[in-house]
Design an enzyme around this catalytic site. Structure first.
Site, PDB file in Angstrom:
ATOM      1  N   ASP A 236      78.863  31.516  69.270  1.00 43.24           N
ATOM      2  CA  ASP A 236      79.400  30.592  70.236  1.00 43.24           C
ATOM      3  C   ASP A 236      78.583  30.502  71.477  1.00 43.24           C
ATOM      4  O   ASP A 236      78.343  31.825  71.915  1.00 43.24           O
ATOM      5  CB  ASP A 236      81.042  30.790  70.813  1.00 43.24           C
ATOM      6  CG  ASP A 236      81.940  29.807  70.300  1.00 43.24           C
ATOM      7  OD1 ASP A 236      81.410  29.386  69.150  1.00 43.24           O
ATOM      8  OD2 ASP A 236      82.762  29.782  70.959  1.00 43.24           O
TER       9      ASP A 236
ATOM     10  N   ASP B 162      74.965  36.328  68.600  1.00 39.99           N
ATOM     11  CA  ASP B 162      76.250  35.836  68.994  1.00 39.99           C
ATOM     12  C   ASP B 162      76.229  34.449  68.523  1.00 39.99           C
ATOM     13  O   ASP B 162      75.347  33.987  68.026  1.00 39.99           O
ATOM     14  CB  ASP B 162      76.411  35.910  70.496  1.00 39.99           C
ATOM     15  CG  ASP B 162      77.545  34.967  70.861  1.00 39.99           C
ATOM     16  OD1 ASP B 162      78.933  35.220  70.315  1.00 39.99           O
ATOM     17  OD2 ASP B 162      77.322  34.385  71.593  1.00 39.99           O
TER      18      ASP B 162
HETATM   19 MG   LIG Z   1      79.138  33.569  72.955  1.00 39.86          MG
END
Ligand SMILES: [Mg+2]
Length: 271
Positions: free
Chosen positions: A38, A36
């Protein structure tokens, strides 16, 4: 463009412009780790630290590395740098609706392609009629936002002020405006296999079932990998990493920060 050039056969630019990947073949190519963006590689909405990027590049010498972000590619490039699709073998933005392998575009999926324009029109028309009849204290503008991977619907309208937004949220909680509308849409569009997510204060998202991060897994062929790891920070139920974290195909890891990602990866893959 001259006429002459127009009549030349279309050259497959994607293949002719193919550049060598920045990273060599890893020592264990059959182990892949997906990340991922962020909160996992960067601070929320922040840019990646050069030391983190250097770590990821060294990791990609050991195993296959892929990025699975929820944002669109321009936003991902802001966070991870221009040309990020060429840095690691797999790059997914919008949960994989835009998919790159070895720097080459594999697919761009959109909600209008998926549903077909007739169904999009049917849904837009229905929503406009429904919202016209909803009785709420204040109505502003931008009630329906068409995004490439979803529809965003707001009974009060997205361009309300902060105060109107707060007032609407209270009203919505009390009168269940969004909840009731979602129930009505589930019935009306049962044939379209859509999923509904009430998030934030004033709107809800509508998108096809399966268009979470597990969408990206369809680009990883069964048999190509012995282990598919996933690292994300929002792996709790309702978080945007939940489905891929829980997927039977992945070994899920919850991280709390880029530092934590680095530590966990070092333990698992580099020692
Ligand atoms: Mg995230």
């Amino acid at each position: 463009m001259t006429n002459e050039r127009k009549h030349l056969p279309q050259s497959p630019t994607l293949t002719t412009n193919k550049q060598k990947m920045a990273t060599p073949t890893p020592t264990n190519p059959r182990i892949i780790a997906l990340f991922d963006v962020d909160g996992t590689l960067t601070l929320p909405r922040g840019e990646v630290e050069p030391s983190m990027m250097a770590f990821m590049k060294s990791l990609s010498e050991k195993i296959t590395v892929g990025i699975v972000g929820g944002s669109d590619l321009p936003k991902q490039e802001e966070q991870l740098g221009n040309g990020i699709v060429k840095v690691f073998p797999y790059n997914f933005s919008q949960n994989g609706l835009v998919a790159y392998k070895d720097g080459e575009l594999l697919e761009i999926q959109t909600i209008s392609k998926h549903l077909g324009e007739e169904n999009v029109k049917r849904l837009v028309n229905w929503v406009m009629k429904y919202l016209a009849d909803v009785d709420i204290p204040v109505k502003r503008g931008t009630f329906f936002e068409f995004r490439s991977g979803m529809f965003n619907i707001s009974p009060v309208g997205r361009n309300c002020s902060r105060e109107e937004r707060n007032d609407y949220e209270k009203f919505d909680l009390e009168h269940k405006i969004r909840e009731t509308m979602v129930e009505a849409m589930k019935k009306e569009f049962a044939d379209l296999n859509l999923t509904y997510s009430i998030g934030g204060q004033i709107s809800f998202d509508v998108f096809p079932v399966g268009w979470d991060k597990t969408y990206s897994l369809k680009f990883l062929k069964e048999g190509d990998f012995d282990e598919i790891h996933f690292f994300g920070d929002k792996t709790f139920k309702g978080g945007n990493d939940y489905e891929i974290f829980m997927s039977e195909r992945t070994i899920g890891h919850t991280v709390t920060s880029p530092e934590d990602t680095k530590e966990q990866c070092t333990k698992i893959f580099l020692s």
